[in-house]
Design an enzyme around this catalytic site. Structure first.
Site: not given
Lengths: 98, 462
Positions: B385-387
């Site tokens: 997700n965040d990456v």
């Protein structure tokens, strides 16, 4: 005149720089096995634990603490090397042929 | 005999260095385990033979129990539980060092031997680091095993409490260094170190685990190194320093990969910050069925798969391998893009994918693969997700602004397997999901990849 402490500090400094240089070259692929390997290596503290437990005239306190320390360190040595090897076996050669 | 062992120790130390050196490539890595084992064996046998060792029954029983516990851990532990095992072994290593320090302190006092300052300083460091790493690693293990909440636990004045506690422990340590005969201080000092370890890890969230695990690794090593100073054993100093610097390098790499500093990881309570920041609004996304996903993958000529912690949670790595095989057979070029902090410890994704028999030359790090997204037909995000959040590049108000990301949004088509639109652990909305070229594949990663696979052979026959 160098005292033993000075020599040991030199060794510490050199080993740290050596460690930084050697580890920097480790492929990110292998960071997890690297960590379990260094874990096993640092369980070399078992040597200290043996000297504490096995000293002549060791008190019960020393023996109990040393006993726990040896158990913990040996657990690390055995599981650390074996699991590192198990992980490394999984890294298949390029091409993926078995 | 006692001086022969010093030469054995030198050989052991050399073997440990070679062991780490050979880890730089998967080709020589197996050798490195052998070198490490040999170095360890020589050191232990040398110690047992060279010194007048008493209390054999204690030592041998401890060896027996340690082996009996260690072997099953190594063979039964599933690869998805490797982060927990690593945290546990940090705890064991640190405990061993701390207890040896404690025993040495009481031994000297019992014989009314006043330990000189150059022994007391490393002894205090050894026990402080050892005890705090012991409880800290147990906490990390609890969080990874999800026995404890993964979200950061924070309260007002937390950093102040921690600093105060650490200050008191350090102050007591200094007092003991000056007055080593004040044995009553030692248990308080040890107790505070134990408590400090717990408090240090409580506010750290799951996404920060890679950095924290690496940092605890470093502490455990430094603790063993300090033991070398206490006992005047240079081989211990070398082995401990190697472990300490290894942990340090890994945590620096992890911090860089998140564009954060040590202090920020330890005292920033990342997750909390982000939850406060989250502004989740309902926006339309495009979703697709497994059938549609299969036809897009079938038509592609290059695919980059981006795995994340979600893949580990869903245990989807073997299904992903089947997908990899099936696509490769169709002549699709499949690569894996692995962010340095994907998963819960450094290298976590690589080990899982290697376990699933994916050849390691297909696994690419962020720097090597980022330029390839622009030419790739499909980027398939599985549980990351965040990456992948482009906001890290553009949105200065985002908590992850400045973090290096995988350029998934540059691929021609993006597909994201995700359980729901709920923002993930960090609670930040991912811009990627709302792009026109993004297709959301809602479902469990393992099940969804399985369904894509079912659609693929049917198309091949047609």
């Amino acid at each position: 005149m160098s005292t033993d402490l000075e020599i040991t500090l030199y060794i510490f400094m050199l080993a740290t720089f050596l460690g930084l240089e050697v580890i920097r070259k480790v492929s990110p692929l292998l960071h997890t096995p690297l960590m379990s390997l260094t874990n096993a290596i640092s369980a070399i503290s078992v040597v200290g634990a043996i000297m504490i437990t096995g000293a002549q005239g060791a008190t019960t306190l020393s023996k109990v603490l040393g006993f726990i320390a040896i158990t913990a360190a040996v657990t690390n040595i055995v599981s650390g090397y074996l699991i590192t090897d198990r992980m490394l076996k999984m890294f298949k050669k390029p091409g993926g042929k078995k | 005999m006692a001086h022969i062992v010093s030469y054995v120790y030198i050989l052991s130390a050399a073997l440990f260095i070679l062991s780490l050196k050979w880890m730089n490539s998967p080709v020589t890595a197996r050798r490195s385990v052998l070198a490490g084992e040999l170095g360890m064996l020589m050191a232990i046998v040398g110690t047992l033979l060279a010194f007048k060792v008493f209390n054999w029954e204690w030592i041998l029983t401890a060896f027996f129990i340690g082996t009996a516990v260690g072997v099953p851990i190594a063979y039964i532990m599933p690869m998805t539980a490797v982060p927990q095992r690593t945290a546990m072994s940090h705890a064991c290593g640190a405990l061993a060092a701390a207890l040896v320090g404690t025993a040495e302190f009481y031994r000297a006092n019992q014989f009314h031997e006043i330990l000189p300052t150059f022994v007391m300083v490393p002894l205090m460091l050894e026990t402080l680091l050892g005890f705090l790493t012991f409880t800290g690693s147990l906490m990390a293990m609890g969080k990874l095993q999800e026995v404890l909440p993964q979200r950061p636990i924070t309260y007002r004045g937390q950093n102040l409490t921690n600093f105060a506690l650490f200050g008191i422990a350090a102050g007591l340590g200094v007092w003991l260094i000056v007055n080593p005969a004040q044995t009553w201080i030692f248990p308080i000092f040890a107790g505070l170190s134990l408590v400090f370890g717990v408090l240090l890890i409580i506010p750290i969230g799951g996404a920060d685990m890679p950095t924290v695990i690496a940092l605890l690794n470093s502490y455990a090593g430094l603790s063993a190194c300090a033991m070398g100073f206490v006992l005047g054993n240079k081989m211990l100093v070398i082995a401990g320093a190697l472990d300490g610097s290894s942990g340090l390098i890994l945590s620096i790499i992890m911090c860089k990969a998140m564009n954060r500093s040590f202090t920020n990881v330890l005292f920033g309570a990342f997750g909390q910050l982000q939850v406060a920041h989250a502004h989740v609004e309902k926006r339309p996304v495009r979703s697709a069925t497994p059938e549609e996903a299969a036809s897009i993958l079938d038509a592609a000529s290059s695919v980059i798969i981006v795995p994340g912690y979600g893949m580990a949670v869903a245990q989807a790595q073997h299904k992903v391998r089947e997908l990899f095989d099936s696509l490769m057979r169709r002549g699709v070029d499949v690569k894996f893009a692995i962010h340095p902090v994907a998963g819960r410890m450094p290298g976590h994704m690589n080990v899982l994918l290697a376990e699933a028999d994916i050849p390691y030359d297909r696994l690419y790090g962020m720097e090597d693969i980022n330029s390839e997204f622009a030419q790739c037909d499909v980027a398939l995000v599985i549980g990351a997700n965040d990456v992948t959040n482009p906001a890290a590049r553009t949105d200065k108000t985002s908590p992850i602004y400045g973090m290096p990301i995988l350029d998934v949004d540059k691929a021609h088509t993006v597909m994201v397997i995700k359980r729901s639109m709920n923002p993930g652990f960090a609670g930040i909305d991912n811009e990627l999901y709302y792009m026109d070229k993004t297709l959301m594949l809602f479902g469990d990663a393992k099940t969804f990849v399985g369904e894509i696979l079912k659609e693929l052979p049917a198309r091949a026959a047609a």
